[in-house]
Design an enzyme around this catalytic site. Sequence first.
Site, short mmCIF file in Angstrom:
data_model
loop_
_atom_site.label_atom_id
_atom_site.label_comp_id
_atom_site.label_asym_id
_atom_site.label_seq_id
_atom_site.Cartn_x
_atom_site.Cartn_y
_atom_site.Cartn_z
N ASP A 11 26.97 10.72 31.88
CA ASP A 11 26.26 11.66 31.00
C ASP A 11 25.98 11.03 29.64
OD1 ASP A 11 26.23 13.68 32.92
OD2 ASP A 11 28.24 14.35 32.37
N LYS A 33 27.40 9.36 39.18
CA LYS A 33 26.59 10.58 39.11
C LYS A 33 25.58 10.49 37.96
CE LYS A 33 27.95 14.83 37.59
NZ LYS A 33 26.86 15.52 36.89
N ASP A 60 22.40 14.41 40.52
CA ASP A 60 22.77 15.81 40.26
C ASP A 60 21.62 16.53 39.56
OD1 ASP A 60 24.22 18.13 39.93
OD2 ASP A 60 25.43 17.38 38.27
N LYS A 62 20.33 19.50 40.97
CA LYS A 62 20.43 20.91 41.35
C LYS A 62 19.08 21.53 41.71
CE LYS A 62 24.52 21.59 38.45
NZ LYS A 62 24.59 20.31 37.74
N HIS A 64 16.21 23.78 43.19
CA HIS A 64 16.10 25.22 43.44
C HIS A 64 14.61 25.56 43.41
CE1 HIS A 64 17.74 29.50 42.33
NE2 HIS A 64 16.97 29.48 43.41
N ASP A 65 14.00 25.58 44.60
CA ASP A 65 12.55 25.81 44.65
C ASP A 65 12.21 26.36 46.03
OD1 ASP A 65 9.75 25.63 44.06
OD2 ASP A 65 10.19 23.97 42.71
N PRO A 67 11.12 26.38 49.94
CA PRO A 67 11.57 25.43 50.97
C PRO A 67 10.70 24.18 51.09
CG PRO A 67 11.78 27.67 51.78
CD PRO A 67 11.10 27.77 50.44
N ASN A 68 9.39 24.31 51.08
CA ASN A 68 8.53 23.15 51.28
C ASN A 68 8.69 22.13 50.15
OD1 ASN A 68 6.37 21.71 52.70
ND2 ASN A 68 5.19 22.17 50.84
N THR A 69 8.78 22.62 48.92
CA THR A 69 8.93 21.72 47.77
C THR A 69 10.27 20.99 47.84
OG1 THR A 69 7.56 23.22 46.50
CG2 THR A 69 8.87 21.65 45.23
N THR A 117 29.58 27.04 36.41
CA THR A 117 30.85 27.38 35.75
C THR A 117 30.62 27.99 34.37
OG1 THR A 117 30.97 25.01 35.35
CG2 THR A 117 32.52 25.90 36.94
N ARG A 178 40.68 16.74 34.11
CA ARG A 178 41.24 16.17 32.89
C ARG A 178 42.54 15.45 33.25
NH1 ARG A 178 36.92 16.36 31.86
NH2 ARG A 178 35.78 17.31 30.14
N GLN A 188 35.11 22.44 29.11
CA GLN A 188 35.56 22.89 30.43
C GLN A 188 36.65 23.94 30.27
OE1 GLN A 188 33.99 22.17 33.02
NE2 GLN A 188 33.35 20.03 33.14
N GLY A 208 33.67 12.69 33.70
CA GLY A 208 32.68 12.24 32.74
C GLY A 208 33.33 11.75 31.46
N ARG A 209 33.46 12.67 30.50
CA ARG A 209 33.92 12.28 29.17
C ARG A 209 35.24 11.50 29.14
NH1 ARG A 209 32.16 18.05 27.06
NH2 ARG A 209 32.46 18.34 29.30
O1 C5P Z 1 32.69 15.23 30.90
P1 C5P Z 1 33.16 16.00 32.10
O2 C5P Z 1 34.26 15.30 32.86
O3 C5P Z 1 33.51 17.44 31.74
O4 C5P Z 1 31.89 16.02 33.05
C1 C5P Z 1 31.82 16.78 34.22
C2 C5P Z 1 30.52 16.52 34.92
O5 C5P Z 1 30.40 17.41 36.02
C3 C5P Z 1 29.27 16.74 34.06
O6 C5P Z 1 28.30 15.81 34.50
C4 C5P Z 1 28.83 18.15 34.40
O7 C5P Z 1 27.45 18.33 34.27
C5 C5P Z 1 29.26 18.25 35.87
N1 C5P Z 1 29.50 19.61 36.35
C6 C5P Z 1 30.44 20.45 35.78
N2 C5P Z 1 30.62 21.71 36.29
C7 C5P Z 1 29.91 22.11 37.32
C8 C5P Z 1 28.97 21.28 37.92
C9 C5P Z 1 28.80 20.01 37.39
O8 C5P Z 1 31.12 20.06 34.84
N3 C5P Z 1 30.12 23.31 37.83
#
Ligand code: C5P
Length: 230
Positions: A11, A33, A60, A62, A64-65, A67-69, A117, A178, A188, A208-209
Amino acid sequence: MNLSPLIAALDVENAKEAQRLVDELSPYVDIFKVGHPLFMRYGYEVTDYITGKGKKVFLDVKLHDIPNTVYLAVKAAREKGIFMLTLHASGGRKMIEHARKAKGEGFPLLLSVTVLTSMDEKQLKEIGILKNPEEQVIHLAELAVSAGSDGIVCSPNEVKPLRERLKKDAIIVTPGIRPEENGKKDDQKRTATPKKAIEMGADFIVVGRPLYKSAYPAQKAKQILESIEM
Ligand code: C5P
């Protein structure tokens, strides 16, 4: 396929930084990702870099459209060698079936997102969904897998109930990881340690972070993997 359970979320906003992370993390990570922030800026430039290094891409975006697209989008991802791809389960059975048809038994693996979330009960009500978030997650996950989704992306809280309900080979991927029990959660709310998430039944964890903000990402990745094996 014997893949590292650790998926690194890239990210970051800059392709060079993403590439540096891929290089550094490669000994410990097989799947990277790429989400909207990088994809909107660079398109397939970063994903091609990852596949060029012999690694796999989790795109990633996501979908959402209609079916054909979605069918055409999944076909493009397949041709581009994408390994995992997300779509919204709320797009419905027909959309997921078309996504499945576009990739057959091959790749990308289709992972469905159920309730974001960031959504709470109040916000769900506002868009006309009267079930509580947990019920809605289970409802959509069962629908998605029965329509041909290979798996689900869910929060650590949902891993256990979904593992109990979904068919055995459904892939469960969880972000919200974490490494330290009482560590920084950022934005989160529902988090778990890597070990806990895997014990509850996740196949892969997305981090990620804690990785890309670390001064030593590779060392952190190594520690995470060791903590799972302990
Ligand atoms: O930095 P962190 O570890 O919180 O990153 C979590 C990753 O997972 C991010 O790329 C975030 O967009 C993704 N994600 C999330 N919760 C979701 C779906 C995806 O945190 N429900």
